[in-house]
Design an enzyme around this catalytic site. Structure first.
Site, PDB file in Angstrom:
ATOM      1  N   TYR A 108      17.204 -11.418  90.540  1.00 12.81           N
ATOM      2  CA  TYR A 108      17.801 -12.665  90.062  1.00 12.81           C
ATOM      3  C   TYR A 108      18.781 -13.221  91.088  1.00 12.81           C
ATOM      4  CZ  TYR A 108      19.280 -15.994  86.448  1.00 12.81           C
ATOM      5  OH  TYR A 108      19.517 -17.133  85.725  1.00 12.81           O
TER       6      TYR A 108
ATOM      7  N   LYS B  68      13.997 -19.524  90.298  1.00 12.73           N
ATOM      8  CA  LYS B  68      13.597 -19.294  91.679  1.00 12.73           C
ATOM      9  C   LYS B  68      13.118 -20.548  92.422  1.00 12.73           C
ATOM     10  CE  LYS B  68      14.518 -15.056  92.447  1.00 12.73           C
ATOM     11  NZ  LYS B  68      15.882 -15.281  91.958  1.00 12.73           N
TER      12      LYS B  68
ATOM     13  N   PRO C 114      10.240 -21.536  85.461  1.00 14.97           N
ATOM     14  CA  PRO C 114      11.687 -21.622  85.666  1.00 14.97           C
ATOM     15  C   PRO C 114      12.478 -20.430  85.146  1.00 14.97           C
ATOM     16  CG  PRO C 114      11.040 -22.985  83.806  1.00 14.97           C
ATOM     17  CD  PRO C 114       9.769 -22.456  84.407  1.00 14.97           C
TER      18      PRO C 114
ATOM     19  N   HIS D 271      28.626 -17.019  88.416  1.00 15.73           N
ATOM     20  CA  HIS D 271      28.235 -16.205  87.261  1.00 15.73           C
ATOM     21  C   HIS D 271      27.953 -14.802  87.752  1.00 15.73           C
ATOM     22  CE1 HIS D 271      26.991 -19.484  84.138  1.00 15.73           C
ATOM     23  NE2 HIS D 271      28.096 -19.791  84.778  1.00 15.73           N
TER      24      HIS D 271
ATOM     25  N   TYR E 153      19.622 -15.449  77.782  1.00 14.23           N
ATOM     26  CA  TYR E 153      18.160 -15.450  77.698  1.00 14.23           C
ATOM     27  C   TYR E 153      17.773 -14.759  76.392  1.00 14.23           C
ATOM     28  CZ  TYR E 153      17.620 -16.847  82.611  1.00 14.23           C
ATOM     29  OH  TYR E 153      17.646 -17.529  83.797  1.00 14.23           O
TER      30      TYR E 153
END
Length: 416
Positions: free
Chosen positions: A390, A302, A298, A77, A206
């Site tokens: 990220y 991580k 979550p 991704h 998100y």
């Protein structure tokens, strides 16, 4: 007694990805280990967990010889979507920092590691019970347990590692006076589902909405993972498939017409949110790794990545301590690991509080969140901060060096 006593260099409690990866890395350095876990292999493989791997951890799996399956079956991704105000806003990791993440479920990471340990003749003992860790400040700490056949066993080692998760025995074996706990519990949780349906989006979405957070994730081309914010005491059994889909569709609804592809819900559960850190990560000759030492919400993906980062450092420290007789390396492990842990705690907290609706939030609170999201996606520096964190502060991207987008790595803001 001789038949039930095993001597080894490193005893590891916990045969999840952290424990097995550590054993694998030690074996490559010529260091023997024994791993024990109260769960059976089938029980671990049957637990659905996180599915995002940072680029460095993909390289760790492949370059260390565990498996190349992540490259063949995983899905890279190159970014994520932040959805707010009814619209998607893409954060392009490749353009910003030159890295990607990989969608590859933790269950598959575990399977690859368990297969590698079996292939290489590693000593891994599943399904044990009554595990205790003893004599932690001695030269030869011990692990006591009863094996799957009902035989009492004892392992004596030079270094003992607790990789047995947040509810394991190792962390609590450290006297309270010798440890400090940093803890935060959040007033919301995730309602997670597995569904038989095609993907609704090519990358993770998100979502910030007036009804609360939602995350649209993936597993395979036919099985998807989705979450929506809920009360920590929510009863999953009280939600029908129709009610679940109505809630999720409402949370992603927008003027752009984005909708989710629906299907039968095959699993539903509630995941509570906690942040936790135990310091120090060493007591005597026992060291902690992964969830035994820290947990994160979550939202920032991580948890597994921190565990693998821990054992990468720990393997180096143990090798130095045992082959070069330099015990100072064990002292250095915890501070090195905690530097990354606290960065990840900040990032996970930031992502969580930016995207979730806090109970009792005012109109001001909600509009402030929308302003924060707009600032992140509207700024190259803000987007680069999110992308760098990220994808995992990659070792291939030294701080201060510009990424492909021209933004200096590490130059992003420190959002609060």
């Amino acid at each position: 007694m001789a038949e039930t006593l095993t001597r080894t260099a490193v005893g590891i409690v916990g045969a999840g990805p952290a424990g097995l990866m550590l054993a694998h890395l030690l074996a490559r350095a010529g260091i023997d280990s024994v791993v024990v876990d109260h769960r059976t292999r089938a029980e671990i493989e049957g637990t659905s967990r996180a599915g995002i791997l940072e680029a460095d951890n993909v390289r760790l799996l492949t370059d260390s010889g565990v498996s190349d399956r992540v490259r063949r079956e995983g899905s890279p991704h190159d970014g994520i979507e932040l959805r707010f105000g009814g619209e998607n806003h893409r954060v392009d990791f490749q353009a910003l920092v030159g890295e990607s993440v990989w969608l590859y479920p933790q269950t598959d990471v575990f399977t690859d590691l368990a297969d590698a340990r079996e292939r290489d003749g590693g000593d891994v003992r599943f399904g044990v019970r009554g595990t205790e860790v003893v004599d932690l400040t001695s030269e030869h700490p011990g692990i006591l347990f009863t094996d799957a056949d009902g035989v009492a066993r004892e392992i004596r080692c030079d270094v003992l590692v607790g990789a047995d998760g947040s509810r394991g025995v190792c962390r609590t074996a450290v006297p309270e006076a010798e440890r400090t706990h940093f803890f935060r519990e959040y007033p919301y949780a995730w309602f997670g589902i597995l569904v038989d349906a095609p993907p609704s989006a090519p990358e993770l979405v998100y979502t910030h909405s007036e009804r609360g957070f939602a995350l649209i994730s993936r597993r395979t081309e036919s099985v998807q993972r989705m979450y929506f914010q809920c009360d920590p005491d929510e009863d999953p059994a009280a939600w029908t498939d129709d009610r679940i889909w109505a809630e999720l569709q409402e949370r992603v609804r927008g003027a752009d017409g984005f909708t989710l592809k629906e299907g039968p819900v095959t699993d539903r559960s509630v995941l509570r949110f906690r942040s936790f850190v135990c310091e120090p990560m060493r007591y005597g000759n026992m060291l902690l790794a992964g969830d035994a030492a820290h947990t994160v919400p979550p939202t920032g993906a991580k948890g597994l990545n921190l565990a693998l980062a821990d054992v990468r450092l720990l393997a180096e420290a143990v090798e130095t301590a045992l082959t070069k007789h330099d015990r100072a390396a064990l002292d250095a492990y915890g501070p090195r690991a905690l530097h990354r842990v606290w960065r990840a705690q900040h990032f996970s907290y930031w992502m969580t509080t930016m995207l979730h609706r806090t109970p009792g939030a005012t109109d001001f609170d909600v509009r402030r969140q929308l302003g924060e999201l707009a600032a992140v996606v509207g700024s190259a520096a803000g987007s680069a901060y999110l992308a760098e964190a990220y994808t995992g502060w990659s070792e291939r991207r030294p701080p201060g060096r510009p990424g492909p987008g021209g933004v200096r790595a590490g130059a992003g803001p420190l959002p609060g």
